[in-house]
Design an enzyme around this catalytic site. Structure first.
Site, PDB file in Angstrom:
ATOM      1  N   TYR A 356       0.718  -1.173  -0.035  1.00 64.05           N
ATOM      2  CA  TYR A 356      -0.012   0.112   0.177  1.00 64.05           C
ATOM      3  C   TYR A 356       0.960   1.073  -0.134  1.00 64.05           C
ATOM      4  CZ  TYR A 356      -3.669   3.124   1.473  1.00 64.05           C
ATOM      5  OH  TYR A 356      -4.861   4.176   1.501  1.00 64.05           O
ATOM      6  N   THR A 391     -13.622   5.883   9.002  1.00 61.64           N
ATOM      7  CA  THR A 391     -14.457   5.123   7.865  1.00 61.64           C
ATOM      8  C   THR A 391     -14.865   3.854   8.461  1.00 61.64           C
ATOM      9  OG1 THR A 391     -12.614   4.335   6.716  1.00 61.64           O
ATOM     10  CG2 THR A 391     -13.074   6.366   6.308  1.00 61.64           C
TER      11      THR A 391
END
Length: 450
Positions: A356, A391
């Protein structure tokens, strides 16, 4: 996801208890609400003003034109300061800083909650005399350090004027207004470089009126918040996501009165399909937001090819292929904007996220290299690098780890998806036409990374 701790320490008995116990008391941030003033109180503009037409005078005159209560020197008895603007573009020695930064310091205890401090300075140049280079670079360290001292949801950020950018030009003034506004609530300790591009005046209430924007990964979370914010600012929005998210995608598209395109962005023809949809349904394409992304976290010692390759394919390679189509399209020629989602993991790294981190660092390199390719048509390419944002994904982090991650920034809390959306909307607007090849961190000045 709600940060219950922040709400508890700002209300009633629990706020008093937290104060007595010396617990962290993150402030409720000042976020955008239609009809609110740009700044919650008087504005103090400081800086050398030794000649007519000085940069500090140009900034003060602009803010006066916005019907703000603008002052040029600290005064007693005034209401709490809503903002302090330090125009340091004309300093030549580090000694020149003292008068202005100490004047700013003298009013910090009298600032409103959610106040803004913004510095303006010229970009250091390779041929600068050492004294001039030292003075200009000093403003960087001053701004970042001040951001870590402010309380009550106040922030400090800076604009770095490059290539002869005019302090009184819209290319500088539009980013200044954004930093002063509630739209920049979770941006703290950041220096944004502004070039000399000729930028038209914009209506800050509806800056994207008449523009068409594409948002990938728009079905939920940050992508849905971006779609809503772009629509609020006047854009017609094409919401893109994978077919499996079709129901959520349709709901968001209907909510923003846009159109939905079910599409896997890793498909070889993804770029062509996006352009074709925009042409057929809207007749133009102005802003592309590369939001879609995935994580497949593992320590590198346990990483397999599927995890590594899938993250790079979605987060970086797909964007590159779509951008190639955009750059070749006649539809993407009217001062277009590309805004990509990077991450603080791509700046500082993160354990268990070598794939990532690599993909998001790749995004940063991509926008820097894409920026000059859009210059001839007045276009820009930039990245937004979120930190800890509340989130569904962060809600799955174990409680103790999540609480620590929330507090590891100067604002001592996680951001909201709308905070990322506000930064994307700004970079997608005409007023950001002098900002290109930049990375804007939306992280509350996370205590890792630059």
């Amino acid at each position: 996801m709600t940060d219950r701790y922040t709400h508890l320490v700002n209300t009633g008995f629990t706020a008093t208890l937290a104060k007595r116990l010396g617990l962290p008391q993150p402030a409720i941030l000042r976020r955008f609400s239609a009809g609110d003033p740009l700044v919650p109180g008087p504005v103090l503009v400081l800086g050398p003003d030794t000649h007519d037409g000085s940069d500090s005078d140009a900034v003060a005159q602009h803010l006066l034109g916005l019907d703000l209560d603008v002052h040029r020197s600290p005064s007693t008895g005034t209401a709490r300061w809503g903002a302090v603007v330090l125009v340091l573009t004309e300093i030549e020695r580090v000694e020149d800083l003292s008068e202005h930064v100490l004047a700013a310091g003298s009013v910090l205890k009298q600032t409103a909650r959610g106040a803004r401090v913004v510095t303006l300075v010229r970009e250091p140049q390779p041929d600068d005399a050492p004294a001039l280079a030292a003075a200009r670079q000093a403003v960087d360290g001053f701004t970042r350090s001040l951001a870590k001292e402010l309380r009550g949801g106040a922030t400090a950020n800076g604009l770095v004027l490059a290539g002869g950018a005019a302090a009184g030009g819209e290319g500088v003034l539009a980013p200044l207004r954004w930093f002063l506004s509630a739209r920049s609530a979770f941006v703290d300790g950041q220096l944004l470089t502004v070039g000399p591009a000729d930028v038209p005046a914009q209506d800050d209430a509806r800056p994207l009126e008449g523009r068409v924007a594409v948002v990938t990964g728009a079905a939920r979370g940050i992508g849905a918040a971006i779609a809503r914010t772009l629509a609020r600012d006047g854009a017609a929005v094409v919401c893109v996501d994978v077919p499996a998210a079709g129901e959520h995608l349709a709901k968001v598209a209907n909510e923003v009165r846009g159109t939905a395109l079910q599409l896997d962005i890793t498909a070889d023809d993804a770029g062509e399909r996006i352009v074709a949809h925009a042409r057929a349904r809207h007749g133009r394409l102005d802003v592309v937001v590369h939001n879609a992304g995935i994580t497949r976290d593992k320590l590198l010692a346990n990483m397999d090819a599927a995890r590594w390759d899938s993250v790079l394919a979605v987060n970086t390679a797909a964007q590159l292929r779509i951008n190639d189509v955009l750059l070749a399209s006649d539809l993407f020629r009217d001062a277009p904007r590309i805004v990509s989602l990077a991450s603080t993991s791509g700046i500082a790294g993160n354990r268990g996220q070598t794939n990532y981190g690599a993909s998001k660092a790749g995004v940063i390199g991509m926008v820097r290299a894409t920026s000059p390719l859009l210059a001839d048509v007045g276009g820009t390419a930039n990245a937004v690098a979120p930190g800890f944002i509340e989130t569904e994904m962060t809600a799955r982090i174990p409680f103790a780890t999540r609480e620590v991650a929330r507090r590891l920034n100067s604002l001592q809390q996680g951001g909201q998806p709308v905070d990322v959306a506000e930064a994307v909307a700004f970079l997608g607007s005409p007023g950001a036409g002098a900002v290109s090849g930049q990375v804007l961190r939306v992280c509350g000045q996370n205590l890792v990374g630059a």
